[in-house]
Design an enzyme around this catalytic site. Sequence first.
Site, PDB file in Angstrom:
ATOM      1  N   SER A  29       0.824  -1.218   0.000  1.00 46.45           N
ATOM      2  CA  SER A  29       0.000   0.000   0.000  1.00 46.45           C
ATOM      3  C   SER A  29       0.850   1.257   0.000  1.00 46.45           C
ATOM      4  O   SER A  29       0.313   2.358  -0.112  1.00 46.45           O
ATOM      5  CB  SER A  29      -0.915   0.008   1.231  1.00 46.45           C
ATOM      6  OG  SER A  29      -0.132   0.009   2.422  1.00 46.45           O
TER       7      SER A  29
ATOM      8  N   GLU B 297      -6.214  -1.235  -6.970  1.00 45.02           N
ATOM      9  CA  GLU B 297      -5.316  -0.321  -7.660  1.00 45.02           C
ATOM     10  C   GLU B 297      -4.259  -1.146  -8.395  1.00 45.02           C
ATOM     11  O   GLU B 297      -3.534  -1.922  -7.766  1.00 45.02           O
ATOM     12  CB  GLU B 297      -4.632   0.630  -6.675  1.00 45.02           C
ATOM     13  CG  GLU B 297      -5.571   1.633  -6.040  1.00 45.02           C
ATOM     14  CD  GLU B 297      -4.864   2.509  -5.009  1.00 45.02           C
ATOM     15  OE1 GLU B 297      -5.132   3.717  -4.990  1.00 45.02           O
ATOM     16  OE2 GLU B 297      -4.058   1.982  -4.213  1.00 45.02           O
TER      17      GLU B 297
ATOM     18  N   ASN C   6      -4.466   6.336  -0.833  1.00 44.38           N
ATOM     19  CA  ASN C   6      -3.773   6.782   0.375  1.00 44.38           C
ATOM     20  C   ASN C   6      -3.153   8.160   0.218  1.00 44.38           C
ATOM     21  O   ASN C   6      -2.841   8.815   1.211  1.00 44.38           O
ATOM     22  CB  ASN C   6      -2.711   5.760   0.786  1.00 44.38           C
ATOM     23  CG  ASN C   6      -3.310   4.607   1.570  1.00 44.38           C
ATOM     24  OD1 ASN C   6      -4.258   4.794   2.325  1.00 44.38           O
ATOM     25  ND2 ASN C   6      -2.777   3.426   1.382  1.00 44.38           N
TER      26      ASN C   6
ATOM     27  N   HIS D  35      -3.067  -3.747  -5.609  1.00 46.35           N
ATOM     28  CA  HIS D  35      -3.382  -3.326  -4.249  1.00 46.35           C
ATOM     29  C   HIS D  35      -4.869  -3.504  -3.952  1.00 46.35           C
ATOM     30  O   HIS D  35      -5.710  -2.735  -4.424  1.00 46.35           O
ATOM     31  CB  HIS D  35      -2.979  -1.857  -4.056  1.00 46.35           C
ATOM     32  CG  HIS D  35      -3.244  -1.345  -2.677  1.00 46.35           C
ATOM     33  ND1 HIS D  35      -3.601  -0.051  -2.421  1.00 46.35           N
ATOM     34  CD2 HIS D  35      -3.220  -1.978  -1.467  1.00 46.35           C
ATOM     35  CE1 HIS D  35      -3.784   0.107  -1.124  1.00 46.35           C
ATOM     36  NE2 HIS D  35      -3.567  -1.050  -0.529  1.00 46.35           N
TER      37      HIS D  35
END
Length: 508
Positions: free
Chosen positions: A123, A156, A194, A144
């Site tokens: 991540s 992702e 993120n 991900h």
Amino acid sequence: MRALKTSDKVLVIGAGAMGSGIAHVAAVAGHTVYLYDMQAEAVARGRAGIAKDLDVLVSRDKLGREVADAALARVLPIGNLSDAQDARLAIEAVVERLDVKQALFAELEAILAPEAILATNTSSLSITALAAPLARPGQVVGMHFFNPAPRMKLVEVVSGLATAPAVAQTVHATAGVWGKVPVFAKSTPGFIVNRVARPYYGEALRVLAEQAATPATLDAAMREGCGFPMGPFELMDLIGHDVNHAVSQSVYAACFNDSRYTPHLIQQELVYAGRLGRKSGQGFYAYGEGAALPAPADLPLAPAARRVRVVGDLGPAAALIGRLEQAGLTVERTAGTGHGWLEIGAARLMLSDGRTATRRAVDSGFDHVVLFDLCLDFAKTPRLTLSAADQCGRGALTDVVGTLQAASFKVAQLDDVAGLLALRTVAMLANEAADAVLAGIGSAADIDTAMRYGTNYPLGPLAWADRLGPAFIAEVLDHLRAHYVDTRYRLSPLLQRKALTGATFHAH
């Protein structure tokens, strides 16, 4: 590019919650899945967890019994990586350490066929750095998943500098066939979610640091007012402050201490104290036996004004007018220029534009200024959050509160903080998303998709910018930057271009 065939075998390394969840997804999609962990007992626990999750799906009529049993039978525990030498796709979900992942992929290169895809569920680590020492870096890609992998839709698909386009396309197509919503992303700190999500936590922590309101009041503003599934403080408690703070530190360091990603001392103090959130029983809220979440500090009932005058155009808040009329209030309309407002008793009620109410009172030469925060749908929202200028009389504020309550709003007041909470957060999310598009991290469509499916936001940040207008978002950020004298609020060049031309991020 085609997805993997169901006859292609998948190797999952790491049998913890994430690894076993990925194995679950691949097995339900029809693949034989080799499940490996350095600790043999972890593999047994992981497979048992998959069996339990499949049983839950069967009990809820989401999966047939035969389908579930067949999926579980396809999850094959292995004790050595060499037992999976015919795997076409390997997905690692091991500890977040670059050296560990590099060593694992080097070992896999020696075992698997040259065309095998090496996918990492990292991540935060650079796909480029992870692949650099390998013999076949083009075969390395980020895949991900979000936790819990069987339920969260987003994947992702992250390309490093060396990732072969065909590899990324195959993984993207495979994730789609597996029932996921895949998006392409470029290897960069935090990838899409993120990175773009940092303001959701950061702005809330900054408003709390100014003692504008309690966490419960701020959470309610975001949850009830703007339709986010959880407020920022309850979400940080759920994620765990150790995890959330570590991600903030990682993105901040990886971006060379860019002020936009600065971690916050409040969260650091919680980590120091061991108040990690739900998992420790205490974070912003207490979670022990019998503990109840505190209620937002709503204002007491007050009498409503007899009539309301609308001056000019309320823009995004125009639906407030109908709400007041439906409540039986007399509403008059007067033409005006610039941002409009409501005259309620002695007060002027305005949508925030990033300035404090005190600043707007000084700029307008009118003392009794009350601001309200952004909402997802002003016609239906149960809550409005207000701030009042320091010069505003108490009676003027009371007129506003009572009138809004008469239109079925729950009303809470923040101290006079610039941009309140929801508006400044949405503006910063949109700004971050615009910069991600500008940097080629993802397309506008993929970034909005990622934020909707990876975080369950009610709107993608760029869709929200289109709704409010990029020029308004730019105005809010300019006011925040002037107020705080902080490059954190600098305007994305792409957002600035959209604001100047009147263009939107999505075609309409």
